[in-house]
Write an enzyme that holds these catalytic residues in place. Structure first.
Site, PDB file in Angstrom:
ATOM      1  N   GLU A  34       0.832  -1.128   0.049  1.00 22.94           N
ATOM      2  CA  GLU A  34      -0.007  -0.213  -0.063  1.00 22.94           C
ATOM      3  C   GLU A  34       0.786   1.323   0.162  1.00 22.94           C
ATOM      4  O   GLU A  34       0.519   2.275   0.561  1.00 22.94           O
ATOM      5  CB  GLU A  34      -0.824  -0.150   1.057  1.00 22.94           C
ATOM      6  CG  GLU A  34      -2.040  -1.028   1.164  1.00 22.94           C
ATOM      7  CD  GLU A  34      -3.281  -0.921   1.928  1.00 22.94           C
ATOM      8  OE1 GLU A  34      -3.534   0.245   2.126  1.00 22.94           O
ATOM      9  OE2 GLU A  34      -3.982  -1.764   2.241  1.00 22.94           O
ATOM     10  N   HIS A  57      -5.199   2.013   1.081  1.00 20.19           N
ATOM     11  CA  HIS A  57      -4.777   3.190   0.057  1.00 20.19           C
ATOM     12  C   HIS A  57      -4.922   2.497  -1.478  1.00 20.19           C
ATOM     13  O   HIS A  57      -4.573   1.380  -1.354  1.00 20.19           O
ATOM     14  CB  HIS A  57      -3.177   3.390   0.525  1.00 20.19           C
ATOM     15  CG  HIS A  57      -3.211   3.899   1.776  1.00 20.19           C
ATOM     16  ND1 HIS A  57      -3.246   3.163   3.075  1.00 20.19           N
ATOM     17  CD2 HIS A  57      -2.747   5.017   2.032  1.00 20.19           C
ATOM     18  CE1 HIS A  57      -2.944   4.042   4.149  1.00 20.19           C
ATOM     19  NE2 HIS A  57      -2.750   5.188   3.615  1.00 20.19           N
ATOM     20  N   LYS A 101      -9.968   4.831   7.637  1.00 21.13           N
ATOM     21  CA  LYS A 101      -9.444   5.858   6.869  1.00 21.13           C
ATOM     22  C   LYS A 101      -9.137   5.134   5.391  1.00 21.13           C
ATOM     23  O   LYS A 101      -8.657   3.910   5.158  1.00 21.13           O
ATOM     24  CB  LYS A 101      -8.006   6.025   7.335  1.00 21.13           C
ATOM     25  CG  LYS A 101      -6.959   6.909   6.427  1.00 21.13           C
ATOM     26  CD  LYS A 101      -5.515   6.778   6.961  1.00 21.13           C
ATOM     27  CE  LYS A 101      -4.706   7.492   5.879  1.00 21.13           C
ATOM     28  NZ  LYS A 101      -3.413   7.394   6.290  1.00 21.13           N
ATOM     29  N   ARG A 128      -7.898  17.693   1.713  1.00 26.75           N
ATOM     30  CA  ARG A 128      -7.185  17.869   3.018  1.00 26.75           C
ATOM     31  C   ARG A 128      -7.539  19.149   3.716  1.00 26.75           C
ATOM     32  O   ARG A 128      -7.453  19.277   5.042  1.00 26.75           O
ATOM     33  CB  ARG A 128      -5.736  17.858   2.584  1.00 26.75           C
ATOM     34  CG  ARG A 128      -5.172  16.693   1.912  1.00 26.75           C
ATOM     35  CD  ARG A 128      -3.695  16.551   1.608  1.00 26.75           C
ATOM     36  NE  ARG A 128      -3.307  15.507   0.945  1.00 26.75           N
ATOM     37  CZ  ARG A 128      -2.776  14.411   1.600  1.00 26.75           C
ATOM     38  NH1 ARG A 128      -3.032  14.078   2.796  1.00 26.75           N
ATOM     39  NH2 ARG A 128      -2.512  13.192   0.871  1.00 26.75           N
ATOM     40  N   SER A 171       4.576  12.073   3.476  1.00 30.59           N
ATOM     41  CA  SER A 171       4.497  10.673   3.579  1.00 30.59           C
ATOM     42  C   SER A 171       3.617  10.257   2.498  1.00 30.59           C
ATOM     43  O   SER A 171       3.286   8.817   2.303  1.00 30.59           O
ATOM     44  CB  SER A 171       3.779  10.115   5.093  1.00 30.59           C
ATOM     45  OG  SER A 171       2.875  10.529   5.507  1.00 30.59           O
ATOM     46  N   GLN A 180       0.465  16.309   0.384  1.00 28.34           N
ATOM     47  CA  GLN A 180       0.708  16.606   1.744  1.00 28.34           C
ATOM     48  C   GLN A 180       0.979  18.123   1.582  1.00 28.34           C
ATOM     49  O   GLN A 180       2.160  18.486   1.055  1.00 28.34           O
ATOM     50  CB  GLN A 180       1.429  15.676   2.756  1.00 28.34           C
ATOM     51  CG  GLN A 180       0.517  14.493   3.055  1.00 28.34           C
ATOM     52  CD  GLN A 180       1.407  13.868   4.027  1.00 28.34           C
ATOM     53  OE1 GLN A 180       2.679  14.090   4.243  1.00 28.34           O
ATOM     54  NE2 GLN A 180       0.823  12.414   4.322  1.00 28.34           N
TER      55      GLN A 180
END
Length: 263
Positions: A94, A151, A178, A220, A244, A248
């Site tokens: 993932e 993911h 998640k 986000r 990560s 992001q």
């Protein structure tokens, strides 16, 4: 009213108010990880995610587990009592940095839980049901929260499939389901956001829903609008506190946008 989840021993409640900002710790050795902790403590984030798959990658599985367990007290201790630690072993299946068997994943996570030095653990729910069940049971016994994760770095599944993924993670025992998926066009982002809203409407507890990459950045910063309880952001530069996952943003930028977009 949506159910909430409190991180045991911390004043952090997921699913209540503004989404939490989670900062990843991606250092390859203990010196770099502790440097990242120091940076993260200055950021508007109360949860730090230690990506242990990125730590001491040169070691075999047995040595790696021993080094992670040896470093855990220092990492947790450096954070203080106001912050929570999420430990994640992201496997290569993932998008992570280590190829790990189901048994290896369970052994590592159960050892981390038993150490008493983490507040949350991540377990990939695409793994065998028995593995997930063992990790959840160990976490329950120690009062550790479970983030059940999925993911997709290639695409975004359909809306109904995304909804079912989140609901099935909760049925499997995840305190915080998640999903993080990859959009190829704007409609993919819309599907992710719509699925997040549907699951939030269930009222069963907090979840995290992320559309990765630049195209998905809106997911986000508008997390609260669409029912997601947390988002991930970075601190420092690429060497100090690199991302990560794709897309992001800097933690302070995310904090500002979350406030501007509060419903």
């Amino acid at each position: 009213m949506t159910a909430t989840v409190r991180v045991p021993g911390r004043s952090i409640v997921l699913g209540e108010g503004r989404p939490e900002i989670i900062v990843p710790l991606t250092g390859a050795d203990i010196t770099r990880v502790l440097e990242q902790v120091e940076l993260a403590l200055e950021a508007p984030a109360r949860i730090l995610e230690w990506r242990i798959d990125l730590y001491r990658q040169e070691l075999d599985a047995v040595q790696h587990r021993a080094e992670v367990l040896a470093a855990l007290p220092a990492v947790r201790g450096a954070m203080g009592e106001k912050h929570a630690l999420l430990v994640t072993l992201r496997t290569s299946a993932e998008g992570g940095a280590r190829e790990v068997s189901d048994q290896g994943l369970a052994e590592m996570l159960e050892a981390v839980i038993a150490s008493g030095h983490t507040d949350l653990v991540d377990v990939e729910t695409s793994r065998g049901a028995e593995v997930v069940a063992h990790v959840v049971a160990a976490a329950r016994e120690q009062g550790v929260l479970v983030v059940g994760s999925f993911h997709d770095f290639d695409a975004t599944p359909g809306e109904d499939e995304l909804v079912e993924l989140l609901r099935s993670q909760r049925r499997a025992g995840a305190d915080v389901p998640k999903i993080a998926v990859t959009p190829r066009h704007a409609n993919d982002v819309l599907r992710l956001l719509a699925a997040s809203l549907r699951v939030a409407a269930d009222g069963d507890g907090p979840h995290i829903a992320i559309s990765m990459g630049t195209l998905g950045a809106v997911s986000r910063v508008a997390a609260e609008v669409f029912g997601s309880a947390a988002t991930f952001a970075t601190v420092g530069d690429a060497a100090q506190g690199g991302a990560s996952a794709p897309g992001q943003l800097a933690a302070r930028d995310v904090e500002r946008m979350l406030e501007l977009l509060r419903p």
